[in-house]
Scaffold this active site. Sequence first.
Site, PDB file in Angstrom:
ATOM      1  N   ILE A 136      15.636   4.816  70.766  1.00 57.89           N
ATOM      2  CA  ILE A 136      15.252   3.579  70.093  1.00 57.89           C
ATOM      3  C   ILE A 136      16.523   2.789  69.778  1.00 57.89           C
ATOM      4  CG2 ILE A 136      14.167   2.567  68.062  1.00 57.89           C
ATOM      5  CD1 ILE A 136      12.180   3.850  69.991  1.00 57.89           C
ATOM      6  N   LYS A 137      16.609   1.587  70.330  1.00 61.24           N
ATOM      7  CA  LYS A 137      17.806   0.761  70.128  1.00 61.24           C
ATOM      8  C   LYS A 137      17.683  -0.034  68.831  1.00 61.24           C
ATOM      9  CE  LYS A 137      20.000  -1.355  73.454  1.00 61.24           C
ATOM     10  NZ  LYS A 137      20.252  -2.261  74.620  1.00 61.24           N
ATOM     11  N   ILE A 138      18.727   0.039  68.036  1.00 60.87           N
ATOM     12  CA  ILE A 138      18.761  -0.625  66.733  1.00 60.87           C
ATOM     13  C   ILE A 138      20.125  -1.279  66.574  1.00 60.87           C
ATOM     14  CG2 ILE A 138      18.657  -0.260  64.226  1.00 60.87           C
ATOM     15  CD1 ILE A 138      16.959   2.258  64.783  1.00 60.87           C
TER      16      ILE A 138
END
Length: 319
Positions: A124-126
């Site tokens: 999950i890119k944050i």
Amino acid sequence: MTQLDQLKQFTTVVADTGDFQAMRAYAPHDATTNPSLILKAVQKAEYRPLLEQAVRDARSDSVEDIIDAVLVAFGCEILSIIPGRVSTEVDARLSFDTAATVAKARHLIALYEARGVPRERVLIKIASTWEGIRAADQLRAEGIRCNMTLLFSLIQAVACAEAGVQLISPFVGRIYDWYKKDAGAAWDPIAQGGANDPGVQSVVRIYNYYKRFGYTTEVMGASFRNTSQIIELAGCDLLTISPELLAQLQQSDAPVERKLSPEHAHATNLVRLPADEAAFRWHMNADAMATEKLAEGIRLFAADAVKLEGLIGPLRAAA
């Protein structure tokens, strides 16, 4: 042997694209996407059926749910091509909201798992804000792995490592762009290229810091402007590369030498940085480049998310 094949001896090569048809020729291990790349891909005619199916598959007719379905649909198609992991990005408009980021990440993982994809294959890119890093810390405890993006400084990297995140994506090209613009007419592309490229130097510093102090967080160099930047980072854990630059690497057989290694990192004289909230905010405030590029990156990704919503609206109405 091509430069791409040589690079793969030292580094895990990742395709930086939402265009999964384009990545087949380069046999990457992993793939990364972001709102801008997905927006670019969905405007291609060959992906129209996938987009329309995602609209039908969404759990409701809300644009937010449809966007999530589109992101996961692209991710699943990519995972059918690559052996490794895909990165799917949380809406950049949540970059300063820890609770909302955690909720969105959980939802995206649930959508993947509903389609039979184990969470181990999804990152999950944050955005690497303080709030985003805190979200990644919470998600790690739940077995959700994160890829911290829009990372422009050592303090961001240290805070991510202290939080135990899976992977960071320090940007190269955008750092190069900032220093080039800041220097104006005084910029010397020869003197500030290769190993002296400020974007390259940033990733080298982060890599060496992680290896010297025993952090297990993976370092994935990102945002490249040319193949020289890539070659200078041979040996980095991972490098995520656009199809255009992958093609250039595949067409060249010039030698590639390993530049980064744990052995060299252990011999550096780097010292530990404190990475509590006060230190994080102070170091970011003192770094004009990192502050400006983080803010700009969030704005650009948010703008492309809005454009993607605009494309979804008519499809939803027609469904």
